[in-house]
Design an enzyme around this catalytic site. Structure first.
Site, PDB file in Angstrom:
ATOM      1  N   SER A 141      42.039  41.219  37.007  1.00 47.88           N
ATOM      2  CA  SER A 141      43.161  41.711  37.811  1.00 47.88           C
ATOM      3  C   SER A 141      43.866  40.519  38.421  1.00 47.88           C
ATOM      4  O   SER A 141      43.258  39.457  38.639  1.00 47.88           O
ATOM      5  CB  SER A 141      42.654  42.631  38.926  1.00 47.88           C
ATOM      6  OG  SER A 141      43.670  42.875  39.889  1.00 47.88           O
ATOM      7  N   TYR A 154      37.011  44.706  45.707  1.00 48.79           N
ATOM      8  CA  TYR A 154      37.708  44.677  44.419  1.00 48.79           C
ATOM      9  C   TYR A 154      38.061  43.245  44.023  1.00 48.79           C
ATOM     10  O   TYR A 154      37.782  42.804  42.893  1.00 48.79           O
ATOM     11  CB  TYR A 154      38.969  45.533  44.492  1.00 48.79           C
ATOM     12  CG  TYR A 154      39.731  45.630  43.195  1.00 48.79           C
ATOM     13  CD1 TYR A 154      39.234  46.392  42.137  1.00 48.79           C
ATOM     14  CD2 TYR A 154      40.946  44.982  43.025  1.00 48.79           C
ATOM     15  CE1 TYR A 154      39.928  46.493  40.942  1.00 48.79           C
ATOM     16  CE2 TYR A 154      41.657  45.076  41.831  1.00 48.79           C
ATOM     17  CZ  TYR A 154      41.144  45.836  40.794  1.00 48.79           C
ATOM     18  OH  TYR A 154      41.839  45.930  39.610  1.00 48.79           O
ATOM     19  N   SER A 157      34.942  41.339  43.001  1.00 51.61           N
ATOM     20  CA  SER A 157      34.368  41.749  41.709  1.00 51.61           C
ATOM     21  C   SER A 157      35.183  41.205  40.542  1.00 51.61           C
ATOM     22  O   SER A 157      34.625  40.816  39.508  1.00 51.61           O
ATOM     23  CB  SER A 157      34.277  43.282  41.627  1.00 51.61           C
ATOM     24  OG  SER A 157      35.550  43.882  41.518  1.00 51.61           O
TER      25      SER A 157
END
Length: 251
Positions: A141, A154, A157
């Site tokens: 991401s 998030y 990770s």
């Protein structure tokens, strides 16, 4: 173009979003596609679109690590060794750190990060993978390099996924295996974005859109890059985190 002709491609998170788009795109490129996900109805719908018996789908909660090997064995026995892997599964927790519980960190790392490494451990064994030329693509991401409020779990990770991919690229290079990440920005056609729209006012969501010089992306933008990384055209690319964010991170 059939860039993936007769290659066996394993895809996690294949029931929606990027994984779904990649499954369809891989099939169009000539691959034998093996779908992993939790939503049986969605997987069955995608599988029905693949239109031949060289593909498969398997219902799996990625937290159930004990099932990984039997699934890989089943695929290899019926269809041949694995040539490529897309780890698209993942989810987001949006909470300030004051509201986070340690179990939530463990859960998101199991799904977003550890599951990828566990699959890689299996498929890079000689009896399960066509090692020379194998390509592994991990969907990270843009939050792996930038950050936002209330996304600690998030961001961590996804950053861990990128860091692990670099180490794996070095470790597996001698076998001829490539490992790369793709870090997308906000995509207009995912469930995550739909959920975000429900949480925000129209004005707040437009502020997010306006951060992207080229506007929001789509799952097809990410899938197109996956096809390149899976194909032999990218045979000299490994250990990279390729940013697909419409210019967000250069502002």
């Amino acid at each position: 173009m059939n860039r993936l002709e007769n290659k066996n491609i394993l895809i996690t998170g294949a029931s929606s979003g990027i994984g779904r788009e990649c499954a369809i795109h891989c099939y169009k490129e000539g691959a034998k596609v093996h779908l992993l996900g939790r939503n049986e109805n969605s997987l069955n719908e995608i599988y029905s679109r693949l239109n031949d018996k060289n593909n498969s789908y398997h219902i799996l909660d990625l937290r159930d690590f004990a099932k990984y090997q039997s699934i890989i064995e089943d695929i290899v026995d019926k269809y041949g060794k694995i040539d490529g892997f897309i780890h698209s599964a993942g989810y987001q927790i949006t909470l300030p750190i004051s509201s986070m519980d340690y179990k939530q960190y463990i859960d998101i790392f199991e799904v977003n990060t550890i599951s990828a490494f566990e699959f890689i451990k299996i498929i890079t064994q000689k009896k399960y993978g066509n090692l020379k030329g194998m390509s592994i693509v991990l969907i990270a991401s843009i939050m792996s390099i930038v950050a936002d409020v209330a996304l600690t779990a998030y961001c961590a990770s996804k950053a861990a996924l990128v860091g692990g991919a670099k180490a794996l690229a070095l470790e597996l290079a001698s076998k001829g295996i490539r490992v790369n990440c793709i870090s997308p920005g906000t995509l207009s056609d995912t469930a995550m974005t739909e959920n975000l729209k429900k949480q925000l006012s129209e004005e707040e969501f437009h502020k997010i859109e306006n951060k992207y010089p080229l506007g929001l992306g789509t799952t097809e933008d990410v899938s197109a890059l996956c096809m390149f990384l899976l194909s032999d055209e990218s045979e000299w690319i490994t250990g990279q985190n390729l940013i697909v964010d419409g210019g967000l991170s250069i502002k």
